[in-house]
Design an enzyme around this catalytic site. Structure first.
Site, PDB file in Angstrom:
ATOM      1  N   ASP A 156       0.860  -1.172   0.000  1.00  0.00           N
ATOM      2  CA  ASP A 156       0.000   0.000   0.000  1.00  0.00           C
ATOM      3  C   ASP A 156       0.901   1.228   0.000  1.00  0.00           C
ATOM      4  O   ASP A 156       1.742   1.388   0.881  1.00  0.00           O
ATOM      5  CB  ASP A 156      -0.859  -0.024   1.275  1.00  0.00           C
ATOM      6  CG  ASP A 156      -2.171   0.717   1.118  1.00  0.00           C
ATOM      7  OD1 ASP A 156      -2.168   1.759   0.450  1.00  0.00           O
ATOM      8  OD2 ASP A 156      -3.182   0.246   1.668  1.00  0.00           O
TER       9      ASP A 156
ATOM     10  N   ASP B 279      -2.947   4.845  -2.324  1.00  0.00           N
ATOM     11  CA  ASP B 279      -3.935   5.491  -1.461  1.00  0.00           C
ATOM     12  C   ASP B 279      -4.338   6.867  -2.013  1.00  0.00           C
ATOM     13  O   ASP B 279      -3.472   7.631  -2.466  1.00  0.00           O
ATOM     14  CB  ASP B 279      -3.285   5.668  -0.078  1.00  0.00           C
ATOM     15  CG  ASP B 279      -4.265   6.088   0.992  1.00  0.00           C
ATOM     16  OD1 ASP B 279      -5.201   5.317   1.245  1.00  0.00           O
ATOM     17  OD2 ASP B 279      -4.096   7.185   1.569  1.00  0.00           O
TER      18      ASP B 279
ATOM     19  N   GLU C 143      -6.525   4.166  -5.636  1.00  0.00           N
ATOM     20  CA  GLU C 143      -7.790   4.422  -4.938  1.00  0.00           C
ATOM     21  C   GLU C 143      -8.263   5.816  -5.337  1.00  0.00           C
ATOM     22  O   GLU C 143      -7.549   6.800  -5.131  1.00  0.00           O
ATOM     23  CB  GLU C 143      -7.589   4.365  -3.417  1.00  0.00           C
ATOM     24  CG  GLU C 143      -8.898   4.513  -2.665  1.00  0.00           C
ATOM     25  CD  GLU C 143      -8.739   5.054  -1.255  1.00  0.00           C
ATOM     26  OE1 GLU C 143      -9.619   4.810  -0.421  1.00  0.00           O
ATOM     27  OE2 GLU C 143      -7.736   5.740  -0.979  1.00  0.00           O
TER      28      GLU C 143
ATOM     29  N   HIS D  14     -11.177  -2.053   4.154  1.00  0.00           N
ATOM     30  CA  HIS D  14     -10.957  -1.663   5.554  1.00  0.00           C
ATOM     31  C   HIS D  14     -11.623  -0.345   5.926  1.00  0.00           C
ATOM     32  O   HIS D  14     -11.560   0.071   7.082  1.00  0.00           O
ATOM     33  CB  HIS D  14      -9.451  -1.574   5.806  1.00  0.00           C
ATOM     34  CG  HIS D  14      -8.818  -0.474   4.998  1.00  0.00           C
ATOM     35  ND1 HIS D  14      -8.748  -0.513   3.623  1.00  0.00           N
ATOM     36  CD2 HIS D  14      -8.261   0.702   5.355  1.00  0.00           C
ATOM     37  CE1 HIS D  14      -8.167   0.592   3.179  1.00  0.00           C
ATOM     38  NE2 HIS D  14      -7.862   1.349   4.215  1.00  0.00           N
ATOM     39  N   ASP D  15     -12.193   0.357   4.946  1.00  0.00           N
ATOM     40  CA  ASP D  15     -12.881   1.626   5.221  1.00  0.00           C
ATOM     41  C   ASP D  15     -14.396   1.473   5.160  1.00  0.00           C
ATOM     42  O   ASP D  15     -15.119   2.437   5.416  1.00  0.00           O
ATOM     43  CB  ASP D  15     -12.495   2.685   4.172  1.00  0.00           C
ATOM     44  CG  ASP D  15     -11.036   3.109   4.249  1.00  0.00           C
ATOM     45  OD1 ASP D  15     -10.447   3.043   5.339  1.00  0.00           O
ATOM     46  OD2 ASP D  15     -10.499   3.520   3.198  1.00  0.00           O
TER      47      ASP D  15
HETATM   48  O1  TEU Z   1      -9.045   6.371   2.338  1.00  0.00           O
HETATM   49  C1  TEU Z   1      -9.472   7.464   1.575  1.00  0.00           C
HETATM   50  C2  TEU Z   1     -10.590   8.170   2.087  1.00  0.00           C
HETATM   51  O2  TEU Z   1     -10.955   9.182   1.505  1.00  0.00           O
HETATM   52  C3  TEU Z   1     -11.245   7.655   3.304  1.00  0.00           C
HETATM   53  O3  TEU Z   1     -10.784   8.376   4.377  1.00  0.00           O
HETATM   54  C4  TEU Z   1     -12.675   7.737   3.197  1.00  0.00           C
HETATM   55  O4  TEU Z   1     -13.085   9.051   2.954  1.00  0.00           O
HETATM   56  C5  TEU Z   1     -13.295   7.271   4.446  1.00  0.00           C
HETATM   57  O5  TEU Z   1     -12.718   6.065   4.827  1.00  0.00           O
HETATM   58  C6  TEU Z   1     -14.715   7.037   4.234  1.00  0.00           C
HETATM   59  O6  TEU Z   1     -15.241   6.726   5.443  1.00  0.00           O
HETATM   60  C7  TEU Z   1      -7.709   6.076   2.351  1.00  0.00           C
HETATM   61  C8  TEU Z   1      -7.467   4.844   3.208  1.00  0.00           C
HETATM   62  O7  TEU Z   1      -8.093   3.750   2.623  1.00  0.00           O
HETATM   63  C9  TEU Z   1      -7.935   5.147   4.597  1.00  0.00           C
HETATM   64  O8  TEU Z   1      -7.847   4.022   5.425  1.00  0.00           O
HETATM   65  C10 TEU Z   1      -7.085   6.272   5.124  1.00  0.00           C
HETATM   66  O9  TEU Z   1      -7.560   6.654   6.370  1.00  0.00           O
HETATM   67  C11 TEU Z   1      -7.097   7.485   4.195  1.00  0.00           C
HETATM   68  O10 TEU Z   1      -6.922   7.128   2.829  1.00  0.00           O
HETATM   69  C12 TEU Z   1      -5.975   8.429   4.534  1.00  0.00           C
HETATM   70  O11 TEU Z   1      -4.748   7.885   4.162  1.00  0.00           O
END
Ligand code: TEU
Length: 546
Positions: free
Chosen positions: A102, A203, A245, A319-320
């Site tokens: 990642d 990311d 992403e 994971h989000d």
């Molecule tokens: O996520 C991108 C992101 O925009 C998320 O924060 C999203 O808005 C949120 O999860 C929705 O609830 C990436 C990663 O996948 C995330 O785990 C990180 O926190 C974020 O970037 C910052 O690096």
């Protein structure tokens, strides 16, 4: 074995995502680690996985669980060492599994050496690695907000300047306009490529070319220029899978991101289908029922638009995101049926499927009694913010139960032993109490389990070229219960048909597929023109030879 046309390897691959903190602990400290992952590689090979994307394991103060990196070229001691990482890459290779790192390139941790230097003075060579604006304390350069709450600007009194952060205060944004930043990043990527990694997940990559003065965050004017330069300088020197992403992706720019000429990435994660069950124009916490017909049309649009012109990633969980069986299925009355149905609908599509740890078991959302059990920075900030705005505790907890990222971050459920077999210590976040019924050990024994269904799907993709090549056509578009589509290639035609509800649903077209071969089905017995709750199947017929 049938002949497959020569395609990049990742078009034929199934990827598994590991959230390392919650996957497998080997040391008893309650936190998952690299040796833990190594000990589970056979499980992944058995599932039919070709590549594993692991969320960040670099050195990090863990303000955002590793998405705040303080050293890109070392492993956080909590996960192990660089030597462990090398061992993981080698052990995975023995099982034909590639490791996807990642890459968090939009921001670093505020404890990264570059930022510590940058703060020392305006003429420090690292100052311009980040995004600064002069200002007066208390008067922000503009009203931009950070994703995790609060303003996107943080005051540094010694410099009398603000730095820009799209995420937490501890995640200052990197300045991609600076060619030295880009060069450092490329050299770091090449260093990991030398170590034999199989690819990268990038990311929030659509946010790197920000222009805060114009309030531009994603899809900045120079974005594709930067991506093409990065790809040329790094990825194109290897045979990698790369996935960006991009919350701001649409089908038009996705054709650039995933151009078959390889000038940017292999594919992107787009989220159009993942933001539909919320009130329009509001936040994900403002819940709304899933507009099913719209969702089908959205998925169909991505399938048809990218056919031959780009490549899709296929996912419902990460994971989000909350657990899909709790979100779009029924985790109480039809957990197994609906988990399998969702898998069949997704894995029947064109693109590279991603399975998020535990999805293959039908793991569910969690309901902790109160906020003190939650760990995620986004959830904790949201809780404070909404209480201050006058929401009731119950309202806020309801949103958290539905959408908190911690739903996906509870420990992997390996067995019915203490802590689900995840750790012998105290887990960093509590285990979902349903591990006693839902766990890998149980499911691997049961030929009718969600796990067995996923394993069959990953193998079908390898056996029938139509999964990889076939054109997508949505059927019964306006139907409020059925998700049905065909995939058509030169020699094969396949029907994916699913009842997305807990009520029986009429599906006349099954009758026209009577003589076809059943590839996978989530109920015993034949499929009829009345689909049972969450019933789903994939059937195949060979085209007549002429
Ligand atoms: O996520 C991108 C992101 O925009 C998320 O924060 C999203 O808005 C949120 O999860 C929705 O609830 C990436 C990663 O996948 C995330 O785990 C990180 O926190 C974020 O970037 C910052 O690096």
């Amino acid at each position: 074995m049938k002949e497959m046309k020569k395609q990049p390897w990742w078009k034929n691959a199934v990827v598994y995502q590991i959230y390392p903190k919650s996957f497998q602990d080997s040391g008893g400290d309650g936190i998952g680690d690299i040796q833990g992952i190594i000990s589970r590689l056979d499980y992944l090979a058995d599932l039919g996985i070709d590549a594993v994307w692991i969320s960040p394991m670099y050195c990090s103060p863990q303000d955002d669980n590793g998405y705040d990196i303080s050293d890109y070229q070392d492993i956080d001691p909590m996960f192990g060492t660089l030597a462990d990482m090398e061992e993981l890459i080698a052990e995975a290779k023995k099982r034909n599994i590639r490791i996807i790192m990642d890459l968090v390139l939009n921001h670093t941790s505020d404890e990264h050496r570059w930022f510590l230097e940058a703060k020392k003075g305006k003429d420090n060579p690292y100052h311009d690695y980040y995004v600064w604006r002069d200002g007066v304390a208390g008067e922000f350069p503009n009203d931009m907000k950070a994703t995790f709450g609060g303003p996107a600007w943080e005051w540094v009194p010694e410099l009398k300047q603000y730095y820009f952060h799209q995420f937490s205060v501890k995640q200052p944004d990197l300045n991609w306009e600076n060619p030295r930043v880009r060069r450092e990043i490329y050299d770091m990527i090449l260093w990991w490529m030398d170590k034999g990694v199989g690819g990268f997940r990038l990311d929030v990559i659509d946010q790197i070319a920000k222009e805060p003065d114009k309030k531009i965050t994603n899809n900045g004017p120079r974005l594709h220029e930067f991506l093409q330069e990065m790809s040329r300088e790094t990825f194109q020197k290897g045979d990698l899978i790369t996935v960006g992403e991009a919350w701001g992706a649409n089908t038009e720019n996705a054709k650039l991101y995933s151009d078959p000429d390889g000038s940017e990435f292999s594919m992107v994660f787009q989220f159009e289908h993942m933001v539909m069950d919320q009130q329009p124009g509001k936040e994900k916490w403002d819940l709304a029922p899933l507009p099913f017909v719209k969702m089908k049309q959205c998925m169909a649009k991505w399938q048809t638009e990218l056919h031959g012109t780009g490549w899709n990633s296929l996912f419902l969980d990460n994971h989000d995101l909350p657990r899909i069986v709790s979100r779009w299925g029924d985790d109480k009355n039809y957990r197994k049926e609906s988990a399998k149905m969702l898998a069949a609908v997704l894995h029947g599509m064109q693109g590279t499927p991603y399975i998020y740890q535990g999805e293959e078991l039908g793991m569910t959302n969690v309901k902790f009694a109160d906020i003190t059990h939650y760990k995620d920075i986004e959830t904790l900030n949201l809780y404070q913010e909404r209480l201050e705005k006058g929401y009731s505790r119950e309202e806020v907890m309801e949103s958290i139960y539905a959408k908190s990222r911690d739903n996906a971050r509870t420990p992997m459920q390996w067995s019915k032993e203490a802590n689900a077999g995840f750790t012998t210590g105290k887990p960093w976040i509590e285990v979902n109490p349903n591990y006693v019924e839902i766990n890998a050990e149980e499911e691997r024994r049961d030929p009718d389990s969600v796990f067995a269904f996923y394993r069959r799907l990953t193998h079908l993709r390898k056996e029938y070229p139509v999964f990889v090549e076939g054109r997508f056509d949505l059927l019964m578009e306006e139907d409020e219960q059925i998700f049905a589509y065909t995939r058509t290639s030169e020699n094969e035609e396949m029907l994916v048909c699913a009842n997305f509800t807990g009520e029986p649903a009429e599906c006349g077209l099954i009758g026209t597929w009577k003589d076809a071969q059943m590839l996978i089905h989530n109920y015993d017995g034949d499929v009829s023109e009345t689909l049972r709750p969450y019933e789903a199947c994939i059937i195949l017929r060979r085209k007549k030879e002429n």
